[in-house]
Enzyme design. Structure first.
Site, short mmCIF file in Angstrom:
data_model
loop_
_atom_site.label_atom_id
_atom_site.label_comp_id
_atom_site.label_asym_id
_atom_site.label_seq_id
_atom_site.Cartn_x
_atom_site.Cartn_y
_atom_site.Cartn_z
N ILE A 126 -0.17 -6.31 2.53
CA ILE A 126 0.07 -4.92 2.90
C ILE A 126 1.56 -4.66 3.08
O ILE A 126 2.08 -3.61 2.69
CB ILE A 126 -0.74 -4.61 4.17
N ASP A 127 2.26 -5.62 3.66
CA ASP A 127 3.69 -5.47 3.91
C ASP A 127 4.45 -5.32 2.59
O ASP A 127 5.28 -4.41 2.43
CB ASP A 127 4.20 -6.68 4.69
N ASP A 128 4.21 -6.23 1.67
CA ASP A 128 4.88 -6.15 0.37
C ASP A 128 4.55 -4.84 -0.34
O ASP A 128 5.43 -4.21 -0.94
CB ASP A 128 4.45 -7.32 -0.52
N GLU A 144 6.55 -1.93 1.07
CA GLU A 144 7.96 -1.99 0.72
C GLU A 144 8.19 -1.82 -0.78
O GLU A 144 9.21 -1.24 -1.19
CB GLU A 144 8.56 -3.32 1.20
N HIS A 157 6.08 -0.52 8.57
CA HIS A 157 6.41 -0.36 7.15
C HIS A 157 5.38 0.51 6.44
O HIS A 157 5.72 1.30 5.56
CB HIS A 157 6.49 -1.74 6.49
#
Length: 661
Positions: A400-402, A405, A476
């Protein structure tokens, strides 16, 4: 002062003295210096882009990766002299004067890491009586010997008869049969733990022992009693319950139906093989790949089998060869993460949005989109795929973070095929929003992976084994959804409410995937302001006050990993380029551009920049497991300072083609 690469206190670059004199520097002079520093950094970063469009810095962890790589090769009978010599050179170079090995720069000696490094050097031919080895073994004995090492270390030793399998927690392969709704099923574990535990159930069932090339009596406090009996915890405590359950599993092993056990191992093998990536690895991370290779080998896969051959070849790609001939093993590789962060940094620094380097980066990121379901779909079966992973190949576990971003990076670039970008962003935003946990926040890989039971198992004595939501990932996602025109969407508002409730009394936020409160705060403040939270909001003002209170005298920010253990260390540590940048990014988002804190922080980045446009950063500012497994992302020291300088010089970032609903 800041630390040089050899750990001594000293200035980096000819402009270092300016950092403590910012009160006498005019705003115009600082603005000009910051702009020039950003230009140098842009040139440096553009020069590091791969011809295919991606960026990747070294991902440095600790010597257990190198030691376990040698032990694996010894176990499989493929350890060669050149690899051994190069790995030993790296391991020796990481030893501390007291004979120990740490898990992060300037960290304390760590028992399991020291044991594994010692054994690896014994494989390389170092003798127990050699001074550096004698210091290590003495320290190990003083700290309880092998008996006090973590379970994973003792598993590696058991593979060679240096520890008894009977004295390890039992991990039955029948675990694979537990349905997803049952407590302690494999999907109750975080994806990294799940991918490790499944092959280890096979290893635990097989209990293999290869002939030990030497003894390790010098690592026991009492070689006659290497595994002293430990008293059980009270029966009505969680520890006591699981200790007694483990004794029951040891008894079950003796009566387990052979057909059931064989079937369980066959199912586990199929599960493992189905999750092997196109490059031969598993999940793009070294530990699951190592244990998967061992498990399949024990089940009869010879080393020339395509699955095994591809797996071993993938492990070779984790090796970083140094100029001095040393060989360092990366635990993981971070090209997607590094590429989206580099794209954001360059765009925010004023590189034109249609620059060929940015377009090439977008082309590469678009090619990395994952369009099939993975294990995340166990909890979200109706959600359509569309996201990005951290690594080159990891289609089972987009994160999810990638994804958040990457979308923020894609929106900064004017691509010649805007409809292609738009479709990918739409899929990614939909998938990311859909991975929201029930509490309104987001984790890294799974939704609602919050059961605390896995952490209680005797087997799980090292790091996090679950994936609960965190403030940095949630921030993020909120930032991305806000830029997609969804600031008022119910999912976004729930995420904002969760973030506001998670703020510490100090004004900071905890950092799960970066060190630590500086990272968490540096992530959350820009997200809240992007989502429309006023800069005058009490939460924003508390965050600003906290960041100002922990700024170092030299103008920078730093935070030691010990803050994961002791709260009084929050935001305290030697100044680093990445952590200074995180603080500045938050302060700039809060409208503090003209503040003394921001000016001093920018001056510190300018002063500590090297002539080639880069920064030095020996300190570990990335987090795998808080305190237990730390990471030095070698590109963090480049991308985050450039982002901060870019936003100081150019103002808030400009995004293109964002959604409106």
């Amino acid at each position: 002062m800041t630390a040089t690469t050899d750990g001594s206190a000293g200035a980096v670059g000819p402009r270092a003295a300016a950092a403590s004199e910012t009160t006498t520097v005019s705003t115009g002079a600082l603005d000009e210096a910051a702009a020039k520093a950003a230009e140098r950094s842009v040139d440096h970063l553009l020069g590091r882009q791969d011809a295919e469009g991606w960026w990747k810095g070294d991902l440095e962890t600790n010597v257990t990766m190198d030691a376990e790589d040698l032990l694996l090769r010894q176990f499989l009978g493929i350890l060669d002299p050149d690899t051994t010599r190069a790995a030993a050179l790296h391991i020796r170079g990481e030893q501390r004067p007291d004979g120990t090995w740490a898990t992060f720069y300037e960290g304390p000696g760590e028992l399991s890491a020291t044991i594994e490094a010692y054994v690896a050097l014994r494989l390389a031919g170092d003798r127990p009586e050699d001074p550096h080895m004698a210091r290590a073994s003495a320290w190990i004995r003083e700290h309880g010997g092998i008996a006090e090492a973590r379970v994973f270390t003792r598993i590696w030793l058991a593979l060679f008869g240096w520890w008894r399998w009977e004295d390890l927690p039992e991990l039955p392969p029948e675990l694979i049969f537990l349905p997803s709704w049952f407590p302690l099923n494999i999907y109750d574990f975080g994806c990294w733990a799940r991918q490790t535990i499944v092959p280890l159930t096979v290893v635990s069932a097989k209990r293999p022992v290869r002939p030990a090339p030497f003894g390790l009596d010098e690592l026991h406090t009492d070689p006659a009693r290497p595994s002293p009996t430990r008293p059980l915890a009270p029966a009505f405590s969680w520890d006591g319950f699981f200790q007694r359950a483990d004794k029951g599993l040891h008894l079950y092993r003796k009566v387990a139906p052979r057909l059931l056990r064989k079937t369980a191992m066959d199912v586990a093998a199929r599960w493992i093989v189905e999750r092997q990536e196109n490059d031969g690895c598993w999940g793009g991370i070294q530990p699951p790949a190592v244990y998967s290779v061992i498990a399949l080998h024990l089940l009869g896969y010879d080393l020339q089998h395509p699955v095994m051959r591809a797996g071993l070849e993938s492990l070779d790609r984790f090796a970083v060869w140094r100029e001095d001939g040393a060989r360092m093993i990366e635990a993981c590789q971070s090209p997607v993460w590094d590429t989206c962060l580099a794209t954001i940094a360059l765009a925010d620094a004023g590189v034109r949005p249609d620059h060929p380097a940015l377009v090439k980066a977008v082309d590469w990121m678009l090619g990395e989109e994952i369009l099939r379901k993975g294990d995340w779909a166990v909890r979200k079966p109706r959600l359509q795929p569309g996201g990005w992973a951290f690594e080159f190949h990891n289609d089972n576990y987009p994160d999810i973070d990638d994804t958040a971003e990457v979308i923020l990076a894609l929106r900064r670039v004017k691509h010649p095929e805007p409809e292609r970008v738009e479709a990918a962003v739409r899929r990614g935003a939909r998938w990311t929003a859909g991975m929201q946990s029930r509490n309104g926040a987001w984790a890294a890989f799974d939704a609602d992976n919050t059961s605390r039971l896995p952490n209680r198992l005797p087997f799980c004595d090292f790091g996090e084994v679950i994936d609960p939501p965190s403030a940095d990932v949630t921030a993020h996602v909120v930032e991305m959804l806000a830029h997609e025109g969804k600031a008022d969407h119910p999912r976004t508002r729930r995420g904002i409410d969760w973030l506001l409730a998670e703020q510490e009394p100090s004004g900071a936020w905890f950092g799960r995937w970066g060190v630590n409160y500086v990272y968490g705060t540096g992530s959350v403040v820009p997200a809240l302001t992007a989502a429309g939270i006023a800069r005058s909001h009490p939460a924003i003002r508390r965050a600003v006050a906290w960041l100002e209170s922990v700024q170092n005298e030299d103008g920078g920010w730093g935070e030691d990993l010990r803050s994961y253990r002791k709260r009084q260390g929050m935001g305290r540590g030697a100044s680093t380029a990445s952590q200074t940048a995180w603080a500045l990014i938050a302060l700039l988002a809060a409208g503090e551009r003209e503040s003394q804190a921001v000016r001093r922080g920018v001056a510190w980045l300018v002063a500590t920049q090297r002539e080639d446009g880069s920064w030095d950063e020996p300190y570990f500012t990335g987090t795998g497991f808080p305190w237990d497994f730390s990471i030095n992302y070698h590109l963090y020291r480049q991308v985050f300072p450039l982002t901060a300088l870019g936003r100081y010089v150019n103002g808030e970032p400009v995004l293109h083609g964002r959604g409106t609903g």
